[in-house]
Design a protein around this motif. Structure first.
Motif, PDB file in Angstrom:
ATOM      1  N   MET A   1      14.010  -1.829  78.067  1.00 30.43           N
ATOM      2  CA  MET A   1      14.758  -0.875  78.842  1.00 30.43           C
ATOM      3  C   MET A   1      13.975   0.425  78.877  1.00 30.43           C
ATOM      4  O   MET A   1      13.522   0.922  77.864  1.00 30.43           O
ATOM      5  N   ALA A   2      13.821   1.017  80.037  1.00 28.03           N
ATOM      6  CA  ALA A   2      13.072   2.254  80.183  1.00 28.03           C
ATOM      7  C   ALA A   2      13.896   3.438  79.695  1.00 28.03           C
ATOM      8  O   ALA A   2      15.129   3.436  79.761  1.00 28.03           O
ATOM      9  N   ARG A   3      13.181   4.420  79.213  1.00 28.09           N
ATOM     10  CA  ARG A   3      13.850   5.644  78.774  1.00 28.09           C
ATOM     11  C   ARG A   3      14.232   6.448  80.006  1.00 28.09           C
ATOM     12  O   ARG A   3      13.425   6.653  80.893  1.00 28.09           O
ATOM     13  N   ARG A   4      15.467   6.884  80.052  1.00 34.31           N
ATOM     14  CA  ARG A   4      15.954   7.616  81.220  1.00 34.31           C
ATOM     15  C   ARG A   4      15.990   9.099  80.915  1.00 34.31           C
ATOM     16  O   ARG A   4      16.618   9.534  79.944  1.00 34.31           O
ATOM     17  N   HIS A   5      15.325   9.868  81.779  1.00 35.86           N
ATOM     18  CA  HIS A   5      15.360  11.314  81.628  1.00 35.86           C
ATOM     19  C   HIS A   5      16.726  11.835  82.053  1.00 35.86           C
ATOM     20  O   HIS A   5      17.353  11.308  82.968  1.00 35.86           O
ATOM     21  N   VAL A   6      17.162  12.867  81.385  1.00 33.66           N
ATOM     22  CA  VAL A   6      18.463  13.456  81.660  1.00 33.66           C
ATOM     23  C   VAL A   6      18.245  14.643  82.583  1.00 33.66           C
ATOM     24  O   VAL A   6      17.477  15.549  82.267  1.00 33.66           O
ATOM     25  N   GLY A   7      18.899  14.629  83.727  1.00 34.01           N
ATOM     26  CA  GLY A   7      18.767  15.740  84.667  1.00 34.01           C
ATOM     27  C   GLY A   7      19.785  16.828  84.410  1.00 34.01           C
ATOM     28  O   GLY A   7      19.481  18.013  84.495  1.00 34.01           O
ATOM     29  N   GLU A   8      21.001  16.411  84.095  1.00 33.34           N
ATOM     30  CA  GLU A   8      22.054  17.382  83.844  1.00 33.34           C
ATOM     31  C   GLU A   8      23.102  16.808  82.901  1.00 33.34           C
ATOM     32  O   GLU A   8      23.242  15.600  82.763  1.00 33.34           O
ATOM     33  N   ILE A   9      23.803  17.724  82.273  1.00 30.56           N
ATOM     34  CA  ILE A   9      24.922  17.380  81.398  1.00 30.56           C
ATOM     35  C   ILE A   9      26.136  18.077  81.984  1.00 30.56           C
ATOM     36  O   ILE A   9      26.075  19.270  82.305  1.00 30.56           O
ATOM     37  N   ILE A  10      27.211  17.350  82.119  1.00 31.27           N
ATOM     38  CA  ILE A  10      28.428  17.924  82.702  1.00 31.27           C
ATOM     39  C   ILE A  10      29.441  18.120  81.588  1.00 31.27           C
ATOM     40  O   ILE A  10      29.783  17.192  80.857  1.00 31.27           O
ATOM     41  N   ILE A  11      29.902  19.362  81.474  1.00 31.09           N
ATOM     42  CA  ILE A  11      30.893  19.713  80.452  1.00 31.09           C
ATOM     43  C   ILE A  11      32.161  20.149  81.169  1.00 31.09           C
ATOM     44  O   ILE A  11      32.144  21.101  81.955  1.00 31.09           O
ATOM     45  N   SER A  12      33.242  19.430  80.900  1.00 27.61           N
ATOM     46  CA  SER A  12      34.533  19.822  81.467  1.00 27.61           C
ATOM     47  C   SER A  12      35.444  20.262  80.326  1.00 27.61           C
ATOM     48  O   SER A  12      35.016  20.364  79.182  1.00 27.61           O
ATOM     49  N   ARG A  13      36.680  20.510  80.655  1.00 26.24           N
ATOM     50  CA  ARG A  13      37.627  21.009  79.649  1.00 26.24           C
ATOM     51  C   ARG A  13      37.837  20.012  78.508  1.00 26.24           C
ATOM     52  O   ARG A  13      38.085  20.415  77.385  1.00 26.24           O
ATOM     53  N   ARG A  14      37.688  18.717  78.789  1.00 24.38           N
ATOM     54  CA  ARG A  14      38.001  17.717  77.776  1.00 24.38           C
ATOM     55  C   ARG A  14      36.824  16.858  77.332  1.00 24.38           C
ATOM     56  O   ARG A  14      36.872  16.279  76.267  1.00 24.38           O
ATOM     57  N   VAL A  15      35.770  16.731  78.156  1.00 23.90           N
ATOM     58  CA  VAL A  15      34.693  15.805  77.830  1.00 23.90           C
ATOM     59  C   VAL A  15      33.318  16.423  78.068  1.00 23.90           C
ATOM     60  O   VAL A  15      33.173  17.378  78.820  1.00 23.90           O
ATOM     61  N   HIS A 163      15.821  20.476  81.002  1.00 19.81           N
ATOM     62  CA  HIS A 163      14.404  20.569  81.328  1.00 19.81           C
ATOM     63  C   HIS A 163      13.593  20.036  80.156  1.00 19.81           C
ATOM     64  O   HIS A 163      14.083  19.905  79.052  1.00 19.81           O
ATOM     65  N   GLY A 164      12.338  19.747  80.394  1.00 18.67           N
ATOM     66  CA  GLY A 164      11.451  19.331  79.307  1.00 18.67           C
ATOM     67  C   GLY A 164      11.521  17.840  79.040  1.00 18.67           C
ATOM     68  O   GLY A 164      12.103  17.064  79.794  1.00 18.67           O
ATOM     69  N   ASP A 165      10.905  17.456  77.936  1.00 15.50           N
ATOM     70  CA  ASP A 165      10.817  16.047  77.548  1.00 15.50           C
ATOM     71  C   ASP A 165      12.039  15.669  76.722  1.00 15.50           C
ATOM     72  O   ASP A 165      12.000  15.630  75.500  1.00 15.50           O
ATOM     73  N   VAL A 166      13.141  15.425  77.408  1.00 20.07           N
ATOM     74  CA  VAL A 166      14.389  15.028  76.756  1.00 20.07           C
ATOM     75  C   VAL A 166      14.905  13.796  77.485  1.00 20.07           C
ATOM     76  O   VAL A 166      15.032  13.802  78.702  1.00 20.07           O
ATOM     77  N   VAL A 167      15.162  12.739  76.722  1.00 17.54           N
ATOM     78  CA  VAL A 167      15.648  11.491  77.308  1.00 17.54           C
ATOM     79  C   VAL A 167      16.939  11.069  76.625  1.00 17.54           C
ATOM     80  O   VAL A 167      17.269  11.532  75.537  1.00 17.54           O
ATOM     81  N   MET A 168      17.637  10.162  77.282  1.00 14.17           N
ATOM     82  CA  MET A 168      18.887   9.658  76.717  1.00 14.17           C
ATOM     83  C   MET A 168      18.598   8.624  75.651  1.00 14.17           C
ATOM     84  O   MET A 168      17.624   7.887  75.730  1.00 14.17           O
TER      85      MET A 168
END
Length: 188
Positions: A1-15, A163-168
């Motif tokens: 399985m390939a490493r997936r880069h994270v483009g954004e993180i979504i933060i809501s009131r509960r999750v 940004h940067g070298d961060v993957v899930m």
């Protein structure tokens, strides 16, 4: 399985949503940033042992080729000496090549390989490695954003750019590391 880069993180009131993973804010009890320590065959000093063994084998063969043939009986001596002298250069070359590869691996691990960091979320006593990468400042920034959201949840969903070298996930190279217990930092 390939490493997936994270483009954004979504933060809501509960999750908190990191890629396809969703973590309830109310259940997150601890957020950590850990520097991962390489273990096993990927440990920094691992090549020293095989290097030492290769050097000993080559030196042992060279010593045997130099000192043993004169001790043989006269009817076997000249042929054994000639064979030993003919085998010295290829064995030395192969041993030198293996030693050079192991030294190169050691130099890479000491001076070139970048340290790996992980963002670990603990929910209900279970630790999950949500992100990993070599960009420590970006992982610390994401940790601070998540901690801030836990203390003061946003009223509307907020998108945090990564940004940067961060993957899930919990992989570095081909190794998968699992966090268990307090302060565990090693690859399995």
């Amino acid at each position: 399985m390939a490493r997936r880069h994270v483009g954004e993180i979504i933060i809501s009131r509960r999750v908190v949503q990191i890629g396809h993973e969703v973590y309830p804010l109310a259940n997150i009890s601890r957020v950590q940033t850990l520097q991962l320590v390489w273990g096993g065959r990927r440990a920094t000093w691992y090549p020293l042992r095989p290097l030492f063994i290769v050097v000993l084998i080559v030196l042992g063969f060279l010593a045997a080729a130099e000192f043993i043939p004169p001790e043989l009986p006269p009817e076997v001596g000249p042929d054994a000496e000639e064979v030993a002298r003919q085998l010295v250069p290829p064995i030395t070359a192969v041993g030198g090549l293996i030693a050079a590869c192991l030294l190169g691996q050691l130099v890479y691990r000491l001076f070139i390989r970048r340290p790996q960091f992980a963002l670990v979320l603990e929910t209900a006593g279970t630790q999950y490695t949500a992100l990993s990468g070599t960009d420590a400042s970006e992982i610390h920034r994401i940790k601070n954003v998540i901690v801030g959201a836990i203390e003061n949840p946003p009223s509307q969903p907020t998108s945090v750019q990564v940004h940067g070298d961060v993957v899930m996930g919990d992989k570095a190279g081909r190794d998968q590391y699992k966090m268990s217990g307090s302060g565990n930092r090693s690859f399995s």
